[in-house]
Design a protein around this motif. Structure first.
Motif, mmCIF file in Angstrom:
data_model
loop_
_atom_site.group_PDB
_atom_site.id
_atom_site.type_symbol
_atom_site.label_atom_id
_atom_site.label_comp_id
_atom_site.label_asym_id
_atom_site.label_seq_id
_atom_site.Cartn_x
_atom_site.Cartn_y
_atom_site.Cartn_z
ATOM 1 N N ALA A 144 0.838 -1.206 0.000
ATOM 2 C CA ALA A 144 0.000 0.000 0.000
ATOM 3 C C ALA A 144 0.861 1.239 0.000
ATOM 4 N N ASP A 145 0.347 2.288 -0.643
ATOM 5 C CA ASP A 145 0.978 3.601 -0.618
ATOM 6 C C ASP A 145 0.596 4.285 0.691
ATOM 7 N N PRO A 146 1.573 4.681 1.523
ATOM 8 C CA PRO A 146 1.223 5.313 2.806
ATOM 9 C C PRO A 146 0.353 6.552 2.661
ATOM 10 N N GLU A 147 0.413 7.215 1.492
ATOM 11 C CA GLU A 147 -0.384 8.421 1.285
ATOM 12 C C GLU A 147 -1.751 8.114 0.686
ATOM 13 N N ALA A 148 -1.993 6.862 0.292
ATOM 14 C CA ALA A 148 -3.288 6.510 -0.307
ATOM 15 C C ALA A 148 -3.679 5.103 0.144
ATOM 16 N N ASP A 149 -3.965 4.946 1.437
ATOM 17 C CA ASP A 149 -4.281 3.634 1.993
ATOM 18 C C ASP A 149 -5.722 3.542 2.485
ATOM 19 N N GLU A 150 -6.610 4.392 1.941
ATOM 20 C CA GLU A 150 -8.003 4.348 2.383
ATOM 21 C C GLU A 150 -8.634 2.997 2.082
ATOM 22 N N TRP A 151 -8.289 2.405 0.945
ATOM 23 C CA TRP A 151 -8.863 1.114 0.581
ATOM 24 C C TRP A 151 -8.502 0.039 1.606
ATOM 25 N N LEU A 152 -7.277 0.105 2.161
ATOM 26 C CA LEU A 152 -6.855 -0.891 3.144
ATOM 27 C C LEU A 152 -7.626 -0.706 4.445
ATOM 28 N N ARG A 153 -7.844 0.551 4.835
ATOM 29 C CA ARG A 153 -8.589 0.802 6.064
ATOM 30 C C ARG A 153 -10.033 0.322 5.933
ATOM 31 N N ARG A 154 -10.636 0.564 4.757
ATOM 32 C CA ARG A 154 -12.025 0.103 4.566
ATOM 33 C C ARG A 154 -12.095 -1.429 4.619
ATOM 34 N N LEU A 155 -11.109 -2.075 4.024
ATOM 35 C CA LEU A 155 -11.090 -3.536 4.031
ATOM 36 C C LEU A 155 -10.924 -4.076 5.447
ATOM 37 N N LEU A 156 -10.074 -3.430 6.239
ATOM 38 C CA LEU A 156 -9.852 -3.859 7.612
ATOM 39 C C LEU A 156 -11.078 -3.584 8.475
ATOM 40 N N ALA A 157 -11.756 -2.463 8.233
ATOM 41 C CA ALA A 157 -12.944 -2.124 9.032
ATOM 42 C C ALA A 157 -14.080 -3.107 8.780
#
Length: 792
Positions: free
Chosen positions: A737-750
């Protein structure tokens, strides 16, 4: 002896021959001669034992420690001969003068009662060394570096006199055991004496670099690890390794031999072949950080030779090293022993810290000179070109100010471009100079030499910083060991009696120990000759013992040790974890440059480790695997994460001169007893922690391990939190993941819900490949915390 006597003697058996020789006085005479020769040789060797800075104070300490008598006189004569043979005669005379003063004082005060105290001769040595040494320091004008060296030298003389006197003092009283166990102070003193002898003998090499002394030092470490375990092995490895480092001027041997003693001590009960093999393996691994290929080869060859000798020596050949079966001492005696060991460890830590500060101050004083100044380029150019020129008087006497300004104005352009050009000089200078083209060419040569000098000096300063840091890290480890000694386990005598009765009723004979450590975790250990009945029914045994103690115990672990079979059961932690991983190498590569591991230690800490090597492919994979392997061994041995990571980082920085290579380190330490979690990062990508609906992003502000910045060492980034059942922790390498564009990872984890950690890791990996492609290695590690099922 007449002819008939000879015939009678020849017919005797071997034992009769020995008795006849002893009765006739032959053996006592030979033994006395051997003692005198040994004292002479020891005195000579200790006098020639020099550190890499040129100090040789150990012969003075030996002269002070021997007392009076014929044996001591031979040792003193050996000291004088050793100092007389020093390459620098003035240094030899200085040390010899101190030795003569100390020996004379011992002779004069031999009938005084106070002279037989343990501190009298060390204090006399300090006074004599200080009196003679201050004359030489005063002659140089009391420079700071000289004063520090003088104080260190006097301290080494005093310490050598104290410890050598402890070893060479009165023998045990008559009627004592033939091989009595050595006390702690006497054993430490003997180890210091042997280390100083190794310091002298290490200069003797065969075949261009093979040192018999280093072979013997490794053999000693293996023997003490086999007999005394982790403590004796680590202490002996650090001691002899430090002595060899002081001789060679490299921080390799203390780290390598200390690690050999640590690992071999951990596996002391696994058999001699295992200990010998681990000694060779650990040395080979530690040698990878050494820059010189020949030094790596000889280090491994010496380890192999020592391991072979270790296998050939019977276990009962050295009875004075025998540790005996471990028995629990009385509470008061154990407390006194722990206090003594703690104080000595703290003293050793303070000594290493003082050595670190002294070396740092010394290098700071000696590291400044003017040969890196840009002005040296023109100074050396004019010496080579202008000295014999017919216009030298005009340029440097009559027009010196104009010449100076011309060269000064040229310096800025020369540094910006990295080279001199004719257009950099003003026209009046170039028109007047008869050798202008040669002046420009020689100036470029001197500029290149200046750049090389600056590069060399910068690398030298960086290596000196790492050398000093090694001693600072040793001080931290010793200080940690001192604090660990204070956390004495509490033994439960009543529980031991209940378990012993139960075992006897089941037909099992063994010694039972039940203890509670500093983490309030119960530990059960059973040692006996035949414990197969316990291992055949592991689950039933664990359940029965748990019921007797009212404490849930984990799986039964069994091993064969020096004192028979050993069974260990640990109290189960209230928390447990499920770990899932997913990985994919970079497109076009056959291996991944990422490496990871997860494991649990005896203190109830779960470690999750992820490392990313620089680049990709085989080289990156080898770097990351080696970093993970070394860290795992440090952590399993009980070394705190901060010390383990600092040691790895320093080793990688030192290796940087051999080839450029660094790694990121992402380490998570989860205490399964308390729920405390710590994130340790060296250049690693962000980590994510989900607790309920809250997602915490743990970022990194440190450089990767092994990457120095201007001679400094990157600071370790540490974040501490607390988690409970249901928490999900995610580690990912920087290719996910790109540290400046990790919204997709947070949504997946949530939205992960009850997905298994393995399934979640695979989902994150696939999503990362869609978001960023496969331009880099990708690894995801997911950990979920759960409450342990069943009664606690």
């Amino acid at each position: 002896m007449h002819r008939g006597g000879l015939r009678v003697w020849a017919k005797q058996s071997g034992g009769d021959q020995v008795r006849l020789l002893a009765r006739s006085g032959v053996y006592p005479g030979l033994r006395r001669a051997a003692q005198l020769l040994l004292r002479f040789v020891m005195g000579y060797l200790l006098a020639r034992a020099e550190t890499f800075s040129g100090c040789a104070p150990f012969g003075v300490g030996f002269a002070a420690a021997g007392g009076m008598g014929t044996t001591s006189f031979f040792g003193f004569a050996g000291v004088l001969c050793g100092y007389a043979g020093m390459p620098d005669l003035s240094d030899g005379l200085r040390y010899a003068a101190v030795a003569i003063l100390v020996f004379a004082a011992g002779f004069v005060f031999q009938d005084v009662g106070a002279a037989h105290g343990p501190m009298f001769m060390p204090l006399v040595t300090a006074a004599a060394g200080g009196f003679v040494g201050v004359v030489f320091v005063a002659a140089d004008g009391f420079p700071l570096a000289g004063v520090l060296l003088y104080v260190s030298e006097v301290a080494l003389m005093t310490g050598a006199a104290y410890f050598f006197r402890t070893v060479l003092g009165p023998a045990p009283a008559d009627g004592a055991a033939e091989h009595p166990p050595l006390g702690v102070r006497r054993l430490v003193s003997l180890l210091i004496l042997v280390s100083c002898l190794f310091l002298s003998l290490s200069r003797l090499v065969l075949f261009g670099g093979l040192s018999p002394a280093r072979c013997a030092a490794m053999l000693l470490v293996l023997l003490l690890s086999r007999r005394g375990g982790v403590g004796a092995g680590s202490a002996s490895g650090l001691s002899v390794g430090l002595a060899l480092d002081l001789s060679a001027g490299t921080p390799f041997y203390a780290a390598a031999y200390g690690l050999v003693g640590l690992i071999a001590g951990v596996f002391q009960g696994a058999g001699k072949p295992v200990c010998a093999g681990l000694g060779v393996l650990v040395t080979a691994i530690a040698a990878q950080w050494v820059q010189e290929e020949s030094m790596r080869l000889f280090a491994v060859c010496e380890a192999v030779a020592a391991a072979a000798a270790f296998l050939l020596i019977p276990d009962d050949a050295l009875p004075f090293l025998h540790a005996g079966a471990p028995r629990r001492a009385a509470a008061a005696e154990e407390g006194r022993l722990r206090d003594a060991v703690r104080q000595r460890l703290r003293g050793a830590a303070a000594s290493f810290r003082s050595l670190y500060e002294a070396l740092t101050g010394y290098f700071a004083q000696t590291g400044h000179n003017n040969d890196e100044d840009i002005a040296t380029v023109f100074d050396r150019t004019t010496d080579r070109v202008c000295r014999k020129c017919v216009l030298a008087a005009v340029c440097w006497d009559e027009e010196s100010l104009a010449t100076f300004h011309a060269l000064s104005d040229t310096a800025a352009a020369m540094l910006a471009r990295g080279a001199l050009e004719p257009s950099d000089f003003p026209s009046y200078f170039s028109a007047r100079c008869l050798n202008f083209a040669r002046f420009v060419g020689v100036g470029n040569e001197e500029l290149t030499a200046l750049m090389y000098r600056r590069q060399f000096k910068a690398k030298l300063r960086e290596n000196r910083v790492q050398l000093c840091r090694q001693y600072a890290e040793l001080a931290q480890v010793l200080q940690w060991m001192a604090e660990e000694v204070t956390t004495a386990p509490v033994y439960d005598g009543e529980a031991e009696k209940r378990l012993a009765r139960y075992l006897r009723s089941a037909g099992v004979e063994g010694r039972v120990t039940v203890s509670v450590g500093a983490a309030r975790r119960t530990r059960v250990e059973i040692v006996g000759e035949n414990l197969s009945a316990l291992s055949e029914n592991r689950r039933e045994t664990a359940q029965a013992l748990s019921t007797l103690l009212s404490v849930p115990l984990g799986p039964l672990e069994q091993e064969r040790g020096v004192f028979g079979e050993r069974v260990v059961l640990m109290e189960l932690e209230p928390l447990t974890v499920v770990v899932g991983t997913a990985a994919r190498q970079k497109e076009g590569q056959t291996v991944s440059g990422d490496s990871g591991a997860h494991f649990k230690t005896d203190d109830g800490t779960l470690y999750l480790l992820l490392s990313d090597g620089m680049g990709s492919g085989q080289a990156a994979s080898a770097d990351s695997k080696q970093a993970v392997r070394l860290l795992e061994r440090f952590l399993r041995a009980g070394i705190p994460p901060e010390s383990a990571l600092d040691t790895l980082n320093s080793a990688l920085v030192l290796r940087g001169e051999q080839r450029i290579g660094f790694v990121t380190v992402d380490l998570v330490a989860l205490n399964l007893l308390s729920g405390e979690v710590a994130f340790y990062k060296y250049g690693a990508a962000p980590s994510y922690l989900k607790c309920g609906r809250k997602i915490t992003r743990v970022v990194n502000g440190a450089l990767p391990a092994g990457l120095s910045a201007g001679g400094s060492v990157p600071a370790l980034d540490v974040t501490r939190l607390r988690v409970g059942p249901g928490a999900v922790l995610l580690l990912a390498s920087d290719g996910v993941a790109d540290p400046e564009a990790d919204e997709w990872l947070r949504r997946l984890l949530a939205g992960c819900g009850d997905d298994s950690p393995r399934a979640l890791a695979g989902q994150v990996l696939e999503a990362g490949a869609r978001e960023r492609g496969r331009a880099d290695d990708m690894t995801v590690m997911v950990l979920r915390v759960e409450r342990r099922r069943g009664k606690r």
